[in-house]
Scaffold this motif. Sequence first.
Motif, PDB file in Angstrom:
ATOM      1  N   MET A   1       0.516  -1.505   0.127  1.00  0.00           N
ATOM      2  CA  MET A   1       0.023  -0.170  -0.288  1.00  0.00           C
ATOM      3  C   MET A   1       0.949   1.379   0.042  1.00  0.00           C
ATOM      4  O   MET A   1       0.604   2.669  -0.590  1.00  0.00           O
ATOM      5  CB  MET A   1      -0.959  -0.634   0.698  1.00  0.00           C
ATOM      6  CG  MET A   1      -1.867  -1.083   1.171  1.00  0.00           C
ATOM      7  SD  MET A   1      -2.682  -1.341  -0.138  1.00  0.00           S
ATOM      8  CE  MET A   1      -3.554  -0.175  -0.377  1.00  0.00           C
ATOM      9  N   GLY A   2       2.115   1.371   0.706  1.00  0.00           N
ATOM     10  CA  GLY A   2       2.689   2.274   0.707  1.00  0.00           C
ATOM     11  C   GLY A   2       3.354   2.372  -0.893  1.00  0.00           C
ATOM     12  O   GLY A   2       3.500   3.895  -0.714  1.00  0.00           O
ATOM     13  N   THR A   3       3.774   1.843  -1.603  1.00  0.00           N
ATOM     14  CA  THR A   3       4.250   1.760  -2.332  1.00  0.00           C
ATOM     15  C   THR A   3       3.467   1.919  -2.892  1.00  0.00           C
ATOM     16  O   THR A   3       4.201   3.328  -4.424  1.00  0.00           O
ATOM     17  CB  THR A   3       5.323  -0.046  -3.167  1.00  0.00           C
ATOM     18  OG1 THR A   3       6.040  -0.191  -2.046  1.00  0.00           O
ATOM     19  CG2 THR A   3       5.472   0.178  -4.374  1.00  0.00           C
ATOM     20  N   ALA A   4       2.462   1.365  -3.219  1.00  0.00           N
ATOM     21  CA  ALA A   4       1.335   2.357  -4.467  1.00  0.00           C
ATOM     22  C   ALA A   4       0.944   3.689  -4.073  1.00  0.00           C
ATOM     23  O   ALA A   4       0.957   4.110  -5.038  1.00  0.00           O
ATOM     24  CB  ALA A   4       0.418   1.834  -4.443  1.00  0.00           C
ATOM     25  N   GLN A   5       0.970   4.098  -2.932  1.00  0.00           N
ATOM     26  CA  GLN A   5       0.778   5.502  -2.721  1.00  0.00           C
ATOM     27  C   GLN A   5       1.785   6.217  -3.095  1.00  0.00           C
ATOM     28  O   GLN A   5       1.770   7.657  -4.199  1.00  0.00           O
ATOM     29  CB  GLN A   5       0.561   6.128  -1.021  1.00  0.00           C
ATOM     30  CG  GLN A   5      -1.039   5.167  -0.732  1.00  0.00           C
ATOM     31  CD  GLN A   5      -1.088   5.015   0.790  1.00  0.00           C
ATOM     32  OE1 GLN A   5      -0.563   4.725   1.114  1.00  0.00           O
ATOM     33  NE2 GLN A   5      -2.230   5.367   1.390  1.00  0.00           N
ATOM     34  N   ALA A   6       3.137   6.111  -3.108  1.00  0.00           N
ATOM     35  CA  ALA A   6       4.071   6.370  -3.443  1.00  0.00           C
ATOM     36  C   ALA A   6       4.013   6.437  -5.347  1.00  0.00           C
ATOM     37  O   ALA A   6       4.790   7.565  -5.430  1.00  0.00           O
ATOM     38  CB  ALA A   6       6.223   5.834  -3.158  1.00  0.00           C
ATOM     39  N   SER A   7       3.862   5.311  -5.418  1.00  0.00           N
ATOM     40  CA  SER A   7       4.311   5.664  -7.183  1.00  0.00           C
ATOM     41  C   SER A   7       2.466   6.461  -7.513  1.00  0.00           C
ATOM     42  O   SER A   7       2.822   6.768  -8.531  1.00  0.00           O
ATOM     43  CB  SER A   7       3.593   3.976  -7.912  1.00  0.00           C
ATOM     44  OG  SER A   7       1.817   3.492  -7.716  1.00  0.00           O
TER      45      SER A   7
END
Lengths: 196, 196
Positions: free
Chosen positions: B78-84
Amino acid sequence: MVGVDPGLTRCGLAVVDVEPNRRATLIDVKVIGSEPDLPLDRRLLVIADGIDAWLDQHKPDVVALERVFSQLNVSTVMGTAQASGIVIVAAARRDIPVALHTPTEVKAAVTGSGQSNKQAVGKMVAKILRLDEPPSPADAADAAALAITHGWRGAAFGSAGAAASASSPRSGTSGLTPAQRAWIAAEAKARSVKSR
Amino acid sequence: MVGVDPGLTRCGLAVVDVEPNRRATLIDVKVIGSEPDLPLDRRLLVIADGIDAWLDQHKPDVVALERVFSQLNVSTVMGTAQASGIVIVAAARRDIPVALHTPTEVKAAVTGSGQSNKQAVGKMVAKILRLDEPPSPADAADAAALAITHGWRGAAFGSAGAAASASSPRSGTSGLTPAQRAWIAAEAKARSVKSR
């Protein structure tokens, strides 16, 4: 306060005024939609521009956002998470606190049960806001429900604490009335139930 | 071009110059880190400010980003998707095309196998960029690998088409040489293998 139901195809936005006596009034509501056939970068830019304009227009004291879970709705969760990241940064850039609430928390706060369906949430949102019918589409009603949830939790337990809970669990329950502690216990129980 | 390995705790950024003859040179590399004990909104703001500064400094013609899959690394996705999402919007705001590549595509392009491990990717990145050792940490090497992958695919098949593939599959293969068609077939096969 502003409630946001993040999404890539439909991002629900609501401004709700919550008075200390818990009376809640819908000020404005909107759904930002991005066309599924646009490239992903253009879609996310539509969301980003829309949330920027909304925050600049309404200058809320807090943004309440649905917490996204990776195990749910696998086909759409990545776009939802990307949209939520954009919303969170838009608020952070304006020094607006961000509060995350789970779907179960929202259902429990608005309907009294963490397992209510969308129809029940929409019906209660309409009743709470003294509207003839729920904001439509459901994303708008969900955004309003998020704002109500945060307003009521903030009113009961202090909005600073609630706003700071963006990434950390709520702190201790000392100094609360028995009714407040009972509510917290009920919400903790609701949270432990698998949400939609 | 800029390659980005999105992440909340570590977001890898690399600038790689790829010449028409496929010779690739590392121009700059950086990892933006956000402290896990900061609130989520502050963490995402660190990433957003970092990518904004990086794009303004390097003014790339394209941003190549790892495509995030919801079924992988559930605890951090989820954090990775938000950053992306934040990275994609930062590029879109600057009218910089965004290209997404899967981890399997990157491994296949850099090492020749879609199933290589991180060490093999890092080793080949160092070799391709004529470095004594891979960029460190691995997020930086992954960002460089993404930029190389995009540069090589763009050099072979036209960067406009590759850049436009952000949310749609690559278009037809007519007009390509047999070697190019063979490569596309190999990549399609690599893509069908479950990636890391």
